[in-house]
Write an enzyme that holds these catalytic residues in place. Structure first.
Site, mmCIF file in Angstrom:
data_model
loop_
_atom_site.group_PDB
_atom_site.id
_atom_site.type_symbol
_atom_site.label_atom_id
_atom_site.label_comp_id
_atom_site.label_asym_id
_atom_site.label_seq_id
_atom_site.Cartn_x
_atom_site.Cartn_y
_atom_site.Cartn_z
ATOM 1 N N GLN A 137 0.825 -1.207 0.000
ATOM 2 C CA GLN A 137 0.000 0.000 0.000
ATOM 3 C C GLN A 137 0.866 1.268 0.000
ATOM 4 O O GLN A 137 0.585 2.244 0.701
ATOM 5 C CB GLN A 137 -0.948 -0.007 1.199
ATOM 6 C CG GLN A 137 -2.140 -0.919 1.043
ATOM 7 C CD GLN A 137 -3.121 -0.413 -0.006
ATOM 8 O OE1 GLN A 137 -3.193 0.765 -0.308
ATOM 9 N NE2 GLN A 137 -3.907 -1.337 -0.562
ATOM 10 N N SER A 138 1.891 1.259 -0.804
ATOM 11 C CA SER A 138 2.848 2.371 -0.831
ATOM 12 C C SER A 138 2.250 3.656 -1.401
ATOM 13 O O SER A 138 1.800 3.694 -2.548
ATOM 14 C CB SER A 138 4.065 1.975 -1.664
ATOM 15 O OG SER A 138 4.906 3.083 -1.895
ATOM 16 N N ASN A 139 2.286 4.733 -0.599
ATOM 17 C CA ASN A 139 1.909 6.053 -1.093
ATOM 18 C C ASN A 139 2.933 6.560 -2.102
ATOM 19 O O ASN A 139 2.590 7.243 -3.068
ATOM 20 C CB ASN A 139 1.813 7.048 0.059
ATOM 21 C CG ASN A 139 0.752 6.673 1.066
ATOM 22 O OD1 ASN A 139 -0.360 6.310 0.712
ATOM 23 N ND2 ASN A 139 1.101 6.743 2.342
#
Length: 335
Positions: free
Chosen positions: A81-83
């Protein structure tokens, strides 16, 4: 003198970001604690790039260099879930480049975590997820191998480290430090969630280069205190040198609180959930479960501990990431 204008820069965000008082939250906390500072929030969640976030500042300089080098594809990595991966995908779309991502399975949750939130946005933005790799994989090596293969095909890849956190990327937060120094209030503290180190390193380097008395407190979301301090200090030194301010950063300028990590990076905690709900219900602002939620939990904990004077202006730097909430729906279910 801070030297920033000499770096190539590709406009991606809406700057300067707003600095807003948190009046309702301040009043709420003053009913519960005897020493509550004046609370403000720096809205780096509103940078405007595919739901915004702190990586946009870094990417302006990194993509600027990529364009200088005539790159045609950006390669980067992050957690599922990398921004940062999502913002890099958006930056590539804006710059007319391809984007290739490696996503690391730092934890295993549910289908929503694997497919919703930032992962959905990566796909909508046109990025290719090259691989989903086990936790602990040498991602820098994986990216360099892919870059080598692409060069053999006649492509021109540009590799961006996780979080965009090298000295050039951190220059984005030197610019943020300049915004804070020119704010209409005297900033005493800046508090934020610290992970890949670039945000805190850039803030420290920028503030020290301007001889600002403001202190930066990083709430660690991943590493133990001394490990994080070492990493931030090293990058802050390199960033200071890059902007022409070598020797201005000392180890004592790097402050880290690691009490809010919980069971690990991206693993929900009760204090994070409480912080997200509190800020949403008092200020109408959405934090995220990985960085700003734990960062704000750390801010609340330090208020309870009496870390700040009542007269202090304390700025929470909102690093964005609310899209990740949709990958963590089960963590916020009321029980």
């Amino acid at each position: 003198m801070v030297q920033v204008a000499r770096f190539a820069r590709f406009s991606l965000g809406h700057f300067p970001t707003a600095l807003e008082p948190m009046d309702r939250l301040t009043a709420h906390l003053r009913e519960r604690h005897t020493k509550v500072p004046r609370l403000w929030i720096k809205r780096d969640d509103c940078t405007g790039l595919a739901t915004g976030g702190n990586k946009t500042r870094k990417l302006e300089f990194l993509v600027g260099e990529a364009i200088q080098q005539k790159a045609d594809v950006l390669i980067t990595q992050g957690a599922t879930q990398s921004n940062h991966a999502r913002q890099t995908a958006a930056a590539a779309a804006r710059a007319g480049m391809e984007c290739k991502l490696f996503l690391e399975k730092r934890q295993v949750r549910d289908e929503e975590y694997e497919l919703s939130g930032n992962v959905l946005l990566d796909d909508l933005l046109g990025a290719e997820i090259v691989d989903r790799v086990p936790a602990g994989t040498n991602l820098q090596e994986a990216m360099e191998l892919l870059a080598g293969d692409l060069r053999e095909q006649g492509r021109k890849p540009y590799v961006i480290p996780g979080g965009g956190s090298n000295a050039l990327g951190a220059v984005g937060y030197v610019v943020c430090a300049q915004e804070l120094e020119s704010a209409p209030i005297a900033v005493d503290w800046v508090v934020h969630g610290t992970g890949s180190t670039g945000t805190q390193a850039g803030l420290v380097a920028g503030l020290r280069a301007m001889n600002s008395p403001a202190r930066v407190l990083g709430i660690s979301v991943r590493q133990p205190q001394q490990v994080q301090i070492d990493a931030v200090f090293g990058l802050a030194e390199r960033t200071a040198a890059l902007i022409g301010a070598a020797g201005t950063v000392a180890r004592e300028h790097v402050l880290v609180d690691d009490r809010w990590v919980g069971d690990g990076y991206g693993v929900p905690t009760d204090s994070m959930i409480e912080a997200v709900r509190l800020v949403a219900s008092t200020e109408g602002i959405l934090l995220d479960p990985v960085y700003s939620g734990k960062g704000f939990a750390g801010l609340l904990g330090n208020i309870a501990d009496g870390t700040f004077a009542e007269s202090d202006n304390v700025v929470f730097l909102h690093t964005g990431g609310s899209a990740g909430l949709f990958g963590y729906r089960s963590a916020f279910e009321r029980r």
